[in-house]
Structures are given as structure tokens and as C-alpha cells.
Design an enzyme around this catalytic site. Structure first.
Site, PDB file in Angstrom:
ATOM      1  N   CYS A  97       0.682  -1.082  -0.233  1.00 17.81           N
ATOM      2  CA  CYS A  97       0.158   0.083   0.460  1.00 17.81           C
ATOM      3  C   CYS A  97       0.895   1.119  -0.059  1.00 17.81           C
ATOM      4  O   CYS A  97       1.794   1.912   1.235  1.00 17.81           O
ATOM      5  CB  CYS A  97      -1.130  -0.114   1.229  1.00 17.81           C
ATOM      6  SG  CYS A  97      -1.737   1.051   1.256  1.00 17.81           S
ATOM      7  N   CYS A 100       0.335   3.961   2.932  1.00 22.99           N
ATOM      8  CA  CYS A 100       0.800   3.045   3.979  1.00 22.99           C
ATOM      9  C   CYS A 100       2.158   3.578   3.849  1.00 22.99           C
ATOM     10  O   CYS A 100       2.824   3.922   5.650  1.00 22.99           O
ATOM     11  CB  CYS A 100       0.266   1.781   4.102  1.00 22.99           C
ATOM     12  SG  CYS A 100      -0.441   1.363   4.364  1.00 22.99           S
TER      13      CYS A 100
END
Length: 201
Positions: A97, A100
Site C-alpha cells: 500500500c 501506508c
């Protein structure tokens, strides 16, 4: 070949723009870097909410539904039900991600600042299909945050599927921040808000 050079000279900006978007499309690290620059401005950050009397009106300021995670390093299970009396920072993430990855350096800085404070608990919960990928990512980046995986169903009011999601609980187990998307958690302003939660009775 000469025609190509002429075309590139005339359309240089377009070539750069296409190259930039191609890099963003195919490189998670490039996406993470770009998002990190945006997050560092603070415009994406959410604020920890003050407690409200009419807590039923929104997701913040409601008692959390309990769930458990497992500390992969020790094998210990941690339940949010056992963390009353502490400020709990929960972050749901995955190694694939880009948002993230973008916010992780700020979470690492936040962790380093408060890890010795017994009143603050970090639940950094990895949601990779294969947890080994998450462990490899942390090792590669030299991040030392706790590596936790879910060991029970996660309530929807805490995590509804969007990565990253960050939740902060106060000492009563009440949600005081619920943020979906990238943010910067290494700012002086955020530290002040955490200190405010720590000082609450």
C-alpha cells in the site's frame, strides 16, 4: 531518429509528465515518496476530537468494540479490552500500500518518541495476505514498530477496509480519532494532542 529528437524537443513537458505518471503508476516507492511530500504539509491530517456528551451522533467518542491482535515476535495476544487506562494508537497497513509506505516514517518517529511511555500503546496491525511480506518490508526499511496481525474479527467501526486506517483510543477505550488515508504523525501538533490524551483522567 532525427524526427524523434525534434518531437521530444517540441513536446518535452509532455514527455516528462507522461514519465512522471508512469513512475507513479508502476513504482510503489515513487508513489509513497510523492504522498509523503503531500502529507508533510499537514493538510491531510485529522485532529483528535474532544469528548462529547452526545457521543452517539458519530463514530468518534463511542466505546470501541473489542478485538484482538497477535504480536508475531512474542506470540502474545493483545486485546483492546485490556488496554483501558492507556492511550492506544492503532494503524492498519499493508506492505503493498503506497499511502501506508508514505506515512510509515512518521509513525516510526512517533513510536520512537513514545515507546518508553507506559501510558501509550502501539497496535500497528499488518493486513498483508502473507505476513512475511510485511515483516520483510519493515526489515528492509529498518522500522522497529511492533509487528501485529489480527487474531479476531475487526469491528467495522474501527476498520472498514480502507488502507491505511488510523484510530486513536483514549484511556476509556473511546475512539477519539478515526482517519482513513495517509497522514503525518510526527508533527509537534500531533504530539501535543497525544499528550493531552495522556493527561486526561
Amino acid at each position: 531518429m532525427e524526427n524523434l529528437k525534434i518531437w521530444v524537443q517540441k513536446n518535452g513537458f509532455t514527455v516528462i509528465l507522461v514519465g512522471f505518471f508512469a513512475l507513479m503508476l508502476f513504482s510503489p516507492d515513487a508513489k509513497a515518496w510523492f504522498l509523503r511530500q503531500i502529507a508533510s504539509t499537514g493538510i491531510l491530517n485529522s485532529k483528535i476530537e474532544a469528548p462529547k456528551d452526545n457521543a452517539s451522533e458519530n463514530i468518534e467518542n463511542q466505546p470501541i468494540a473489542n478485538f484482538s491482535v497477535t504480536d508475531v515476535a512474542s506470540g502474545d495476544q493483545i486485546s483492546t479490552a485490556d488496554l483501558k487506562g492507556k492511550v492506544v494508537f492503532i494503524n492498519f497497513w499493508a506492505s503493498w500500500c503506497p499511502p501506508c509506505r508514505a506515512e510509515f516514517p512518521s509513525i516510526q518517529k512517533f513510536y520512537e518518541k513514545y515507546k518508553s511511555n507506559q501510558q501509550v500503546v502501539f497496535l500497528t496491525v499488518n493486513l498483508d495476505d502473507n505476513p512475511e511480506l510485511g515483516k520483510k518490508y519493515l526489515a528492509k526499511e529498518n522500522f522497529s514498530i511492533p509487528f501485529l496481525i489480527p487474531s479476531s474479527e475487526i469491528p467495522k467501526e474501527v476498520f472498514s477496509g480502507s488502507l491505511p486506517t488510523t484510530v486513536v483510543l483514549d484511556k476509556k477505550g473511546v475512539i477519539r480519532l478515526h482517519h482513513q488515508g495517509v497522514a503525518d504523525y510526527s508533527t509537534a501538533n500531533f504530539y501535543e494532542q497525544i499528550d493531552g490524551l495522556i493527561s486526561e483522567k
